[in-house]
Design a protein around this motif. Structure first.
Motif, PDB file in Angstrom:
ATOM      1  N   GLN A  80      24.102  12.009  39.570  1.00 34.77           N
ATOM      2  CA  GLN A  80      25.353  11.464  40.512  1.00 34.77           C
ATOM      3  C   GLN A  80      25.062   9.805  40.285  1.00 34.77           C
ATOM      4  N   CYS A 130      22.622  15.669  51.593  1.00 35.74           N
ATOM      5  CA  CYS A 130      23.889  15.558  51.020  1.00 35.74           C
ATOM      6  C   CYS A 130      23.735  15.162  49.436  1.00 35.74           C
ATOM      7  N   GLU A 143      26.743  17.285  47.192  1.00 34.66           N
ATOM      8  CA  GLU A 143      27.676  16.954  46.180  1.00 34.66           C
ATOM      9  C   GLU A 143      27.360  17.232  44.828  1.00 34.66           C
ATOM     10  N   THR A 191      30.092  19.174  42.738  1.00 32.69           N
ATOM     11  CA  THR A 191      31.030  18.181  42.347  1.00 32.69           C
ATOM     12  C   THR A 191      30.917  17.251  41.151  1.00 32.69           C
ATOM     13  N   TYR A 192      29.706  16.615  41.403  1.00 32.14           N
ATOM     14  CA  TYR A 192      29.339  15.796  40.268  1.00 32.14           C
ATOM     15  C   TYR A 192      29.134  16.451  38.929  1.00 32.14           C
TER      16      TYR A 192
END
Length: 304
Positions: A185, A204, A208, A211-212
């Motif tokens: 990220q 978190c 995420e 998605t990354y």
């Protein structure tokens, strides 16, 4: 297929399946159920549905009854008793000189057992403490050692985002979090910036990660050569993952310039691996601290 409802016993606690039996139960209802710990008071968080038989631990226990006003009053009374039990246990820990931090006290609904949650560095010989507590409460006593992430889940708090902690508000289980996720990220590896209230890597990062990974797959890597939709060719200088923008070094009129493009304006084949930046001494120190955090988390998971 088996008909079940989902029940929780704590805020953001694990969801357990029960057979609703003859009762017309809906989400939000309070129910009395029998568990391995004894009779418990829980809240229905998942409506009646059918699940695969292999996803249900057999034998599936049935709901004893929908909680009535008397049950709710007893649950409230238990909460008051838990506060008093917490104070007494603190005094006993101090009396026995034990190096442990008491986190929470919990009565089972039927008062058949009192559970005390604590954290400590290493193992604690609390046999004498248990005897002392049993003589006071006249019931079964269980002391359960938990990790710092579980401590934070119970206590709650506010994250650096300004919102209530995910683990306390909705996360049922902890997923493993790694330094690789922070790197994926493009985050700073400064431990103070990517560690949560518990002192471990933030949950978190895992939320995420997918998605990354998906967004990174669509982008060229730094150093790759691309062709733009306006007919220019150049080398990738940098990428903005969330905005899906790419800065490209192109040559125009014998001068090199940096132009920014949307990823759909480029044609390319990914060749280079992600560029490994030279780390300063400070960055190396931060990385080592993160590796220690990651190691501690794994050790705690194995010990509990």
């Amino acid at each position: 297929m088996t008909k079940v409802i989902g029940v929780r016993f704590r805020t953001a606690g694990k969801i357990y399946f029960f057979n609703p039996g003859k009762f017309n139960i809906k989400k939000g209802d309070n129910v009395i159920v029998e568990t391995a710990r004894g009779v418990e008071f829980g809240t229905v968080v998942a409506d009646l549905r059918e699940v695969e038989d292999d996803k249900v631990i057999q034998p599936l226990k049935s709901v004893l009854r929908i909680a009535n006003e008397r049950d709710k009053a007893q649950e409230e009374a238990n909460k008051l008793k838990e506060r008093e039990a917490f104070k007494i246990c603190l005094e006993k820990i101090k009396k026995h000189g034990l190096e442990m931090k008491l986190i929470d006290a919990e009565y089972t609904f039927d008062n058949n057992k009192v559970l005390f949650y604590f954290t400590a560095d290493g193992r604690i010989d609390f046999r004498e403490l248990v005897k002392d507590l049993a003589s006071v409460f006249k019931t079964r006593i269980e002391l359960r050692q938990i990790g710092v992430r579980d401590e934070t889940k119970i206590m709650g708090g506010i994250g650096i985002c300004g919102r209530p902690l995910c683990c306390h508000s909705y996360l049922s289980d902890f997923a493993p979090v790694s330094i690789k996720m922070a790197k994926e990220q493009n985050l700073s590896l400064n431990p103070t910036k990517i560690s949560g209230v518990c002192g471990r890597l933030m949950c978190c990062l895992k939320n995420e990660e997918e998605t990354y990974e998906e967004l990174n797959r669509k982008l060229p890597n730094v150093g790759d050569y691309v062709t733009t939709d306006d007919g220019l060719k150049g080398e990738v200088h940098s990428v903005n993952v969330l905005r899906q923008l790419v800065k490209v070094i192109v040559e125009e009129n014998d001068e090199k310039e940096i132009h920014e493009y949307r990823v759909d304006q480029l044609r390319f084949k990914r060749k280079h691996k992600k560029e490994k930046k030279e780390m300063s001494d400070a960055e190396m120190k931060e990385l080592k601290e993160l590796e220690k955090l990651e190691k501690k988390e794994k050790q705690e998971s194995n010990n509990l």
